[in-house]
Motif scaffolding. Sequence first.
Motif, PDB file in Angstrom:
ATOM      1  N   ASP A  93      -1.777  21.551  -6.756  1.00  0.00           N
ATOM      2  CA  ASP A  93      -2.891  22.121  -6.016  1.00  0.00           C
ATOM      3  C   ASP A  93      -2.773  22.407  -4.664  1.00  0.00           C
ATOM      4  O   ASP A  93      -2.846  23.695  -4.161  1.00  0.00           O
ATOM      5  CB  ASP A  93      -4.279  21.517  -6.328  1.00  0.00           C
ATOM      6  CG  ASP A  93      -4.935  21.627  -7.571  1.00  0.00           C
ATOM      7  OD1 ASP A  93      -4.428  22.589  -8.305  1.00  0.00           O
ATOM      8  OD2 ASP A  93      -5.833  20.602  -7.965  1.00  0.00           O
ATOM      9  N   ALA A 120      -9.607  18.717  -4.642  1.00  0.00           N
ATOM     10  CA  ALA A 120      -9.012  20.058  -4.042  1.00  0.00           C
ATOM     11  C   ALA A 120      -8.896  19.754  -2.371  1.00  0.00           C
ATOM     12  O   ALA A 120      -7.851  20.122  -2.076  1.00  0.00           O
ATOM     13  CB  ALA A 120      -9.933  21.364  -3.986  1.00  0.00           C
ATOM     14  N   ARG A 145     -16.279   9.261   1.072  1.00  0.00           N
ATOM     15  CA  ARG A 145     -15.279  10.108   0.672  1.00  0.00           C
ATOM     16  C   ARG A 145     -14.455  10.642   1.662  1.00  0.00           C
ATOM     17  O   ARG A 145     -13.189  10.603   1.761  1.00  0.00           O
ATOM     18  CB  ARG A 145     -16.050  11.196  -0.053  1.00  0.00           C
ATOM     19  CG  ARG A 145     -15.455  11.088  -1.595  1.00  0.00           C
ATOM     20  CD  ARG A 145     -16.274  12.296  -2.288  1.00  0.00           C
ATOM     21  NE  ARG A 145     -15.470  12.513  -3.640  1.00  0.00           N
ATOM     22  CZ  ARG A 145     -15.777  13.614  -4.208  1.00  0.00           C
ATOM     23  NH1 ARG A 145     -16.834  14.052  -4.087  1.00  0.00           N
ATOM     24  NH2 ARG A 145     -15.118  13.861  -5.464  1.00  0.00           N
ATOM     25  N   ALA A 182     -13.129  23.644   0.714  1.00  0.00           N
ATOM     26  CA  ALA A 182     -12.579  23.040  -0.352  1.00  0.00           C
ATOM     27  C   ALA A 182     -13.689  22.440  -1.132  1.00  0.00           C
ATOM     28  O   ALA A 182     -13.636  21.216  -1.741  1.00  0.00           O
ATOM     29  CB  ALA A 182     -11.181  22.113   0.181  1.00  0.00           C
ATOM     30  N   VAL A 185     -19.040  24.814  -2.973  1.00  0.00           N
ATOM     31  CA  VAL A 185     -19.923  25.824  -2.729  1.00  0.00           C
ATOM     32  C   VAL A 185     -19.525  27.227  -2.734  1.00  0.00           C
ATOM     33  O   VAL A 185     -18.445  27.608  -2.332  1.00  0.00           O
ATOM     34  CB  VAL A 185     -20.218  25.546  -1.144  1.00  0.00           C
ATOM     35  CG1 VAL A 185     -21.641  26.692  -0.725  1.00  0.00           C
ATOM     36  CG2 VAL A 185     -20.989  24.258  -1.409  1.00  0.00           C
ATOM     37  N   LEU A 187     -18.919  28.775  -5.906  1.00  0.00           N
ATOM     38  CA  LEU A 187     -18.249  28.922  -7.203  1.00  0.00           C
ATOM     39  C   LEU A 187     -19.388  29.654  -8.090  1.00  0.00           C
ATOM     40  O   LEU A 187     -20.442  29.434  -8.164  1.00  0.00           O
ATOM     41  CB  LEU A 187     -18.048  27.574  -7.837  1.00  0.00           C
ATOM     42  CG  LEU A 187     -17.353  27.748  -9.296  1.00  0.00           C
ATOM     43  CD1 LEU A 187     -15.852  28.402  -8.812  1.00  0.00           C
ATOM     44  CD2 LEU A 187     -17.153  26.285  -9.733  1.00  0.00           C
ATOM     45  N   ILE A 212     -12.468  28.778  -3.813  1.00  0.00           N
ATOM     46  CA  ILE A 212     -12.949  29.316  -4.719  1.00  0.00           C
ATOM     47  C   ILE A 212     -12.555  30.699  -5.381  1.00  0.00           C
ATOM     48  O   ILE A 212     -12.119  31.756  -4.718  1.00  0.00           O
ATOM     49  CB  ILE A 212     -14.635  29.951  -4.306  1.00  0.00           C
ATOM     50  CG1 ILE A 212     -15.374  28.615  -3.682  1.00  0.00           C
ATOM     51  CG2 ILE A 212     -15.367  30.325  -5.793  1.00  0.00           C
ATOM     52  CD1 ILE A 212     -15.773  27.475  -4.676  1.00  0.00           C
ATOM     53  N   PRO A 213     -11.857  30.576  -6.785  1.00  0.00           N
ATOM     54  CA  PRO A 213     -11.295  31.601  -7.262  1.00  0.00           C
ATOM     55  C   PRO A 213     -12.070  32.578  -7.763  1.00  0.00           C
ATOM     56  O   PRO A 213     -11.832  33.930  -7.841  1.00  0.00           O
ATOM     57  CB  PRO A 213     -10.022  31.209  -8.269  1.00  0.00           C
ATOM     58  CG  PRO A 213     -10.962  29.587  -8.822  1.00  0.00           C
ATOM     59  CD  PRO A 213     -11.809  29.399  -7.530  1.00  0.00           C
ATOM     60  N   GLY A 234      -9.285  32.195  -2.934  1.00  0.00           N
ATOM     61  CA  GLY A 234      -8.843  31.230  -3.969  1.00  0.00           C
ATOM     62  C   GLY A 234      -8.057  31.342  -5.096  1.00  0.00           C
ATOM     63  O   GLY A 234      -7.220  30.642  -5.765  1.00  0.00           O
ATOM     64  N   MET A 237      -4.336  30.509  -4.204  1.00  0.00           N
ATOM     65  CA  MET A 237      -4.105  28.963  -4.550  1.00  0.00           C
ATOM     66  C   MET A 237      -4.033  28.858  -6.157  1.00  0.00           C
ATOM     67  O   MET A 237      -2.703  28.090  -6.382  1.00  0.00           O
ATOM     68  CB  MET A 237      -5.166  28.191  -4.075  1.00  0.00           C
ATOM     69  CG  MET A 237      -5.169  26.872  -4.308  1.00  0.00           C
ATOM     70  SD  MET A 237      -6.516  26.050  -3.475  1.00  0.00           S
ATOM     71  CE  MET A 237      -6.224  24.121  -4.413  1.00  0.00           C
ATOM     72  N   LEU A 238      -4.832  29.379  -6.893  1.00  0.00           N
ATOM     73  CA  LEU A 238      -4.747  29.207  -8.266  1.00  0.00           C
ATOM     74  C   LEU A 238      -3.340  29.757  -8.916  1.00  0.00           C
ATOM     75  O   LEU A 238      -2.913  29.114  -9.761  1.00  0.00           O
ATOM     76  CB  LEU A 238      -5.974  29.834  -8.926  1.00  0.00           C
ATOM     77  CG  LEU A 238      -6.148  29.792 -10.326  1.00  0.00           C
ATOM     78  CD1 LEU A 238      -6.499  28.146 -10.644  1.00  0.00           C
ATOM     79  CD2 LEU A 238      -7.563  30.564 -10.809  1.00  0.00           C
ATOM     80  N   GLN A 241      -0.505  27.564  -7.612  1.00  0.00           N
ATOM     81  CA  GLN A 241      -0.501  26.087  -8.216  1.00  0.00           C
ATOM     82  C   GLN A 241       0.355  26.242  -9.632  1.00  0.00           C
ATOM     83  O   GLN A 241       1.101  25.384 -10.211  1.00  0.00           O
ATOM     84  CB  GLN A 241      -1.695  25.288  -8.267  1.00  0.00           C
ATOM     85  CG  GLN A 241      -2.761  25.865  -9.008  1.00  0.00           C
ATOM     86  CD  GLN A 241      -2.875  25.564 -10.572  1.00  0.00           C
ATOM     87  OE1 GLN A 241      -2.150  24.635 -11.126  1.00  0.00           O
ATOM     88  NE2 GLN A 241      -3.403  26.582 -11.238  1.00  0.00           N
TER      89      GLN A 241
END
Length: 268
Positions: A93, A120, A145, A182, A185, A187, A212-213, A234, A237-238, A241
């Motif tokens: 990713d 992500a 986190r 990342a 929000v 999607l 977000i793709p 996004g 990135m998709l 990866q």
Amino acid sequence: MPAAENPTVAVMDAVFAHHGLNARYINCEVAPEALGSAVRGALAMGFIGFNCSLPHKVKVIEFLDELAPSASIIGAVNCVVIKDGRLIGENTDGKGFVESLRTVVDPAGKDLVIFGAGGAARAIAVESALAGASHITIVNTTASRGHDLVDRINANTPAEATLVHWDHTIKIPGTTEIVVNATSVGLFPDIDARLNIDANTLLPSMVVADVIPNPPRTRLLADAADRGCTTLDGMGMLVNQGRVAIKLWTGVDVDGQIMRRKLEELFA
Ligand code: NDP
């Protein structure tokens, strides 16, 4: 979902066919309690590797023989390579994100603000840090986190990381060079959702990227483009990866345009 309707399967099938690769990509639902058996099954059946998604990305690690360095820092695996009977955990990713980012800017020496601290964000932050980013600000609503991610970066990479607790509208510092959403929000189907940021602090000097793709043009990217920023969606990135995973499994550098066109068709 039947295999024919699964976007990842369709994209992989398209690119394997384009390159004449003698490979098949299949989609299997694996129950959490069956994960170990599924991994051993892949090894027994002579798979060259597999991807794994939520909720298996962390749990799968206990069934593997070794982890690639970045997967070890990220603490999650989305891609397993099977070589000489050994199971090697990788995380493509973040590598996919950095490849996509490099089409517009190299993260080396750059100041990044990353929204989110989930899977992500962890992958993106760690790979950007390993690619030479100088400072990374993590902005997250759940502080624990966020702290965990900042600690991972500071302990394992040359980059310096700090946390901003996202309990207010964020003004992005003018010195920021790369801004990354990342979080989830924006999607589909919540396509009108906006990040709690002051969009007027986005400057033309900034590259603004979204994970977000679907849809590729999120509210954030539309706001950023209106203010003259360079934007990166996004889908890049998709696609990347997946390209990185295919390269790890087969050694072949596949054409990302074939994958992108197929995704655009599916998300149209
Ligand atoms: P996680 O569930 O691990 O993390 C979600 C993150 O989003 C957390 O940091 C969470 O904050 C934050 N978040 C969720 N809702 C809000 C909100 N309303 N306001 C502020 N922050 C919010 O998910 P992943 O990291 O695995 O995935 C995140 C997104 O990235 C998904 O939409 C996924 O589709 C996309 N993705 C895209 C990829 C690509 O190749 N383009 C690859 C992988 C993921 P908190 O910690 O406070 O809960």
